[in-house]
Design a protein around this motif. Structure first.
Motif, mmCIF file in Angstrom:
data_model
loop_
_atom_site.group_PDB
_atom_site.id
_atom_site.type_symbol
_atom_site.label_atom_id
_atom_site.label_comp_id
_atom_site.label_asym_id
_atom_site.label_seq_id
_atom_site.Cartn_x
_atom_site.Cartn_y
_atom_site.Cartn_z
ATOM 1 N N LEU A 176 0.829 -1.267 -0.003
ATOM 2 C CA LEU A 176 -0.087 -0.076 0.135
ATOM 3 C C LEU A 176 0.750 1.260 0.052
ATOM 4 O O LEU A 176 0.676 2.116 0.674
ATOM 5 N N ILE A 177 1.859 1.113 -0.932
ATOM 6 C CA ILE A 177 2.838 2.283 -0.715
ATOM 7 C C ILE A 177 2.437 3.662 -1.022
ATOM 8 O O ILE A 177 2.985 4.584 -0.709
ATOM 9 N N PHE A 178 1.174 3.763 -1.689
ATOM 10 C CA PHE A 178 0.936 4.989 -1.962
ATOM 11 C C PHE A 178 0.238 5.845 -0.915
ATOM 12 O O PHE A 178 0.131 6.989 -0.965
ATOM 13 N N HIS A 179 -0.032 5.140 0.281
ATOM 14 C CA HIS A 179 -0.451 5.964 1.235
ATOM 15 C C HIS A 179 0.372 6.699 2.011
ATOM 16 O O HIS A 179 0.217 7.552 2.879
ATOM 17 N N HIS A 180 1.577 6.666 1.718
ATOM 18 C CA HIS A 180 2.808 7.358 2.333
ATOM 19 C C HIS A 180 2.797 8.992 1.517
ATOM 20 O O HIS A 180 3.284 9.771 2.095
ATOM 21 N N SER A 181 1.986 9.258 0.603
ATOM 22 C CA SER A 181 2.189 10.390 -0.331
ATOM 23 C C SER A 181 0.773 11.000 -0.635
ATOM 24 O O SER A 181 0.656 12.147 -1.278
ATOM 25 N N TRP A 182 -0.357 10.421 -0.080
ATOM 26 C CA TRP A 182 -1.468 10.810 -0.724
ATOM 27 C C TRP A 182 -2.083 12.286 0.344
ATOM 28 O O TRP A 182 -1.314 12.646 1.255
ATOM 29 N N SER A 183 -2.654 12.995 -0.506
ATOM 30 C CA SER A 183 -3.107 14.263 -0.064
ATOM 31 C C SER A 183 -4.651 14.422 -0.318
ATOM 32 O O SER A 183 -5.282 13.550 -0.478
ATOM 33 N N PRO A 184 -5.225 15.657 0.184
ATOM 34 C CA PRO A 184 -6.704 15.708 0.072
ATOM 35 C C PRO A 184 -7.234 15.493 -1.170
ATOM 36 O O PRO A 184 -8.416 14.949 -1.309
ATOM 37 N N ALA A 185 -6.458 15.961 -2.365
ATOM 38 C CA ALA A 185 -6.863 15.498 -3.705
ATOM 39 C C ALA A 185 -6.469 14.254 -4.316
ATOM 40 O O ALA A 185 -7.168 13.952 -5.307
ATOM 41 N N TRP A 186 -6.131 13.361 -3.327
ATOM 42 C CA TRP A 186 -5.999 11.829 -3.879
ATOM 43 C C TRP A 186 -7.010 11.220 -4.354
ATOM 44 O O TRP A 186 -8.034 11.302 -4.068
#
Length: 258
Positions: A158-168
């Motif tokens: 789930l590596i994407f959760h290290h860099s998500w933002s409110p606009a993800w």
């Protein structure tokens, strides 16, 4: 599906093979657990991945050591001579993630236990679903215990959760490179694995797994815990919906290996 909580009473020894310096601890239930620390360099997100992917894997029929919350008093650091361990314990007060210790287990070796094409395909499917980049021959993160294969170490998923933002927004496809996956050479029909496993990952199952993650491990300055759980749900929904595309890619990678 609710996880137990134990209290760490004694730090036994570090496992220096892992980059996060997990350690063996004894708990107040007299059990021994491999502890993943919230104060390690990978941060709390790696613990979230351990919980989510580990419990999903168990629900899908894989062998996963029992996962518990382990409450750790940073005062345990006083008894440790190693300064690196002292710093880690002091930074990890509160809840951490523990895995039931499997005494006598050893690293996966296909010469000792052939996983068979079905299990290999299912594991390849799981890792592609969760974007687990850490299941190579160099570091398979699999143990053999009583001749069964057990899955460990999902913190790199789930590596994407290290860099998500409110606009993800959940992408329908994420590139997943399976060329070095430990199960690729022996995997069978990955399409069959998709047909078998995808129906099991229901909204109710996912909601139950996500409910185990503490709110304060999810919420940040930009989103509530409810918002973050919705993001994970959106990811898995999109990932499952797009499985025909990434399963075809896995099959092509497998065919090229043969």
């Amino acid at each position: 599906m609710t996880l137990r909580t134990v209290t760490a009473t004694r730090y036994v020894t570090p496992f220096r093979e892992g980059g996060s310096l997990p350690g063996l601890v004894e708990a107040d239930d007299l059990g021994m657990y491999v502890l993943k620390f919230r104060g390690a360099g990978q941060g709390i997100k790696s613990l979230v991945a351990e919980l989510i992917v580990g419990e999903l894997a168990r629900a899908l029929g894989f062998n996963v050591p029992e996962i518990v919350f382990a409450d750790l008093d940073p005062e345990l650091a006083r008894a440790e001579p190693d300064e690196e361990v002292q710093d880690l314990l002091r930074a990890s007060g509160g809840l951490n993630v523990g895995f039931d210790y499997l005494p006598g287990s050893f690293d996966f070796n296909p010469l000792v236990r052939d996983p068979g094409p079905d299990l290999a395909a299912r594991l390849l499917w799981l890792d592609a679903l969760t974007l687990n980049v850490d299941r190579s021959w160099k570091n398979p993160n699999l143990l053999l215990w009583h001749r069964d294969i057990w899955l460990i170490d999902h913190g790199a998923s789930l590596i994407f959760h290290h860099s998500w933002s409110p606009a993800w927004k959940p992408a329908e496809t994420y590139r997943y490179d399976a060329s070095d996956h430990v199960m690729l050479p022996v995997a069978g029909d990955i399409g069959a694995a998709d047909r078998d496993l995808k129906p099991l990952l229901t909204p109710a199952l996912l909601a139950g797994v996500l409910a185990n993650v503490p709110d304060d491990w999810l919420a940040d300055d930009d989103a509530t815990a409810t918002d973050i759980r919705a993001r994970y749900t959106a990811f898995f929904t999109a990932r499952l919906d797009s499985s025909p595309a990434w399963v075809d890619t896995l099959e092509a990678t497998r065919a090229a290996r043969v």
